[in-house]
Design an enzyme around this catalytic site. Structure first.
Site, short mmCIF file in Angstrom:
data_model
loop_
_atom_site.label_atom_id
_atom_site.label_comp_id
_atom_site.label_asym_id
_atom_site.label_seq_id
_atom_site.Cartn_x
_atom_site.Cartn_y
_atom_site.Cartn_z
N ASP A 239 0.85 -1.19 0.00
CA ASP A 239 0.00 0.00 0.00
C ASP A 239 0.89 1.25 0.00
O ASP A 239 1.86 1.31 -0.76
CB ASP A 239 -0.96 -0.05 1.20
CG ASP A 239 -2.13 0.93 1.07
OD1 ASP A 239 -3.14 0.55 0.45
OD2 ASP A 239 -2.02 2.06 1.56
N TYR A 388 -3.69 11.10 1.08
CA TYR A 388 -4.09 10.92 -0.32
C TYR A 388 -4.06 12.25 -1.06
O TYR A 388 -3.57 12.33 -2.19
CB TYR A 388 -5.49 10.30 -0.39
CG TYR A 388 -5.51 8.83 -0.05
CD1 TYR A 388 -5.60 7.86 -1.05
CD2 TYR A 388 -5.42 8.39 1.27
CE1 TYR A 388 -5.60 6.51 -0.75
CE2 TYR A 388 -5.42 7.05 1.59
CZ TYR A 388 -5.51 6.11 0.57
OH TYR A 388 -5.48 4.77 0.88
N HIS A 445 -4.62 -7.85 -0.26
CA HIS A 445 -3.94 -6.59 -0.09
C HIS A 445 -3.16 -6.49 1.22
O HIS A 445 -2.09 -5.90 1.27
CB HIS A 445 -4.97 -5.47 -0.17
CG HIS A 445 -4.39 -4.10 -0.18
ND1 HIS A 445 -3.67 -3.59 -1.24
CD2 HIS A 445 -4.39 -3.11 0.76
CE1 HIS A 445 -3.29 -2.36 -0.97
NE2 HIS A 445 -3.71 -2.04 0.24
#
Length: 469
Positions: A239, A388, A445
């Site tokens: 990630d 982000y 993930h």
């Protein structure tokens, strides 16, 4: 010449309609290649390390280099406040047979919350968190949290420094199941593990200024390793951790003995386009294996459409994180639903078809809620979401790290349920020294949290290969 013969034979075996698709794709690909060559940016080999200040107010120019012990704590007041907020939660009934297709199913959410309210013991989990030594140190104006786990000394055993970096919506706690597999081992190789919290996540202080991106996090973590006395070390990440550790390798390749990733990103380009257009028909000519074909195609349905379905959160957090963050930072149940829905879907997209989201197939509720509590008790959800926006304010492909190759020895672990599969041939466009590429048999993930043994095995074999080199 041999490839041309194979291509000709494969082309002749296609149906006329398929042949037209191939011809049209080749023409389009040629135009795109010409455009990309005309607009190609000059590649650089390393990223300047630079400097920054992310603390409140002006930079005092005096930095405290001391490392302090830290302990996770809680109180009865903190737990009482949590329970009162849980008791005031308003739920909306789910649609019939919706499972997790609309997000976290509220019927199952009530079961999770009931466990959280009546059975989950946060004080006990705080003891679990304090199983490993915690520390803090101030870097670029921020108190950086990390755990530092040294292996028990064994005669003849080599001990190598390793940093593990988490992502969103995870935390340093994701690595608690893999830590003993790396440190307390009978193998001839063990690791001294440093596992930091990204600034703005968990117990690491949130930046007080704008523009804190993965490059800034990478620089801070390089300073952390230097402050701990490590001149060379290994890195592992998934990630955001994948991007941060990659940036670390781009900034100081002389310090990074090896880079191991379980989420792989590649640069878009002609090679990728050709793989998408022709890979299903003639995979060997475009650098794909049969396993790549199985994981990639049909490309639009298995990859593009699925990513579009799963990345609504991404757009929100990359544009207006503070607005969306208000709700989840104020409501513990809202926070749990927001985080745990990712642990359901990103573990396996098929979990959307289950009433319970398949959460307890890979995780215990205690582990899941401990990760939620790290966000809740530190109030770090909004600052973690801001990461982000800071990384995507501009086109990420225009950043210096997108024009910088990675030349350190690299190991890539491709888990089958990862959101997007990246073949080795794609990864090679960016990672120029791939020593190990593995197709793992299961897992998604959150590799370290889901399949710690598989990830540990792959990491160890990669490091051993690099050490032999």
């Amino acid at each position: 010449m041999e490839r041309l013969v194979i291509f000709k034979q494969a082309f002749c075996n296609l149906e006329p309609a398929q042949q037209q698709v191939v011809i049209g794709s080749a023409v389009a690909g040629g135009l795109i290649l010409a455009y990309s060559l005309l607009n190609k940016k000059r590649e650089v080999r390393t990223i300047p390390v630079g400097e920054g200040w992310w603390g409140a107010g002006e930079n005092p120019q005096i930095e405290d280099h001391k490392i302090y012990s830290f302990e996770v704590q809680t109180s009865d007041d903190e737990i009482t406040d949590l329970h009162e907020r849980i008791d005031r939660t308003r739920y909306t009934d789910p649609l019939e047979n919706a499972c997790f297709q609309y997000g976290f199913n509220s019927s199952y959410l009530k079961k999770v919350v009931s466990y959280w309210r009546n059975q989950f013991d946060w004080k006990k989990q705080v003891v679990v968190l304090n199983k490993y030594p915690h520390f803090k140190t101030n870097i670029e104006g921020l108190d950086i949290h990390f755990i530092h786990v040294r292996p028990p000394r064994s005669e003849g055993q080599r001990v190598l420094p390793l940093m593990l970096v988490h992502g969103w919506p995870g935390s340093f706690f994701e690595f608690y199941r893999i830590l003993p597999l790396l440190t307390d081992t009978q193998d001839d190789l063990a690791f001294e593990v440093i596992c930091p919290s990204i600034p703005g996540y968990g117990f690491s202080e949130a930046p007080h200024k704008q523009d804190f991106d993965s490059l800034a996090a990478a620089r801070i973590f390089l300073t952390l390793m230097e402050r701990l006395g490590f001149s060379q070390f290994y890195l592992q990440g998934g990630d955001w951790g994948s991007l941060i550790t990659t940036n670390m390798a781009q900034m100081k390749p002389q310090c990074v003995k090896g880079l191991h990733l379980n989420m792989i990103s590649a640069q878009r380009g002609f090679k990728m386009l050709m793989s998408i257009l022709f890979g299903r028909y003639v995979p060997c000519l475009v650098g794909l294996t049969r396993e790549d074909v199985r994981r990639l195609f049909p490309f639009m349905e298995k990859n593009v459409y699925e990513i579009l379905r799963e990345t609504g959160y991404f757009h929100i957090q990359a544009t207006k994180p503070d607005t969306a963050g208000c709700g989840v930072n104020d409501s513990p149940v809202g926070l749990a639903a927001y985080i745990l829905e990712k642990f359901s879907t990103w573990t396996d997209l098929k979990n959307r078809n289950l009433e319970d989201g398949g959460l307890e197939r890979k995780f215990s509720l205690d582990d899941l809620l401990t990760n939620v509590m790290i966000y809740w008790t530190t109030g770090s959800m909004v600052s973690s979401m801001r990461f982000y926006k800071e990384n995507l304010k501009t086109n990420i492909e225009d950043r210096v790290d997108s024009r910088t190759g990675i030349f350190v020895p690299t190991g890539l672990a491709a888990f089958p349920e990862e959101l997007m599969h990246c073949p080795r041939s794609w990864a090679e466009m960016r990672y120029r020294n791939i020593c190990s590429y593995s197709y793992l048999s299961r897992g998604g993930h959150f590799a370290a949290f889901e399949e710690p043994q598989l990830l540990a095995n792959d990491l160890v074999q990669f490091v051993k290969k690099v050490e032999k080199l």
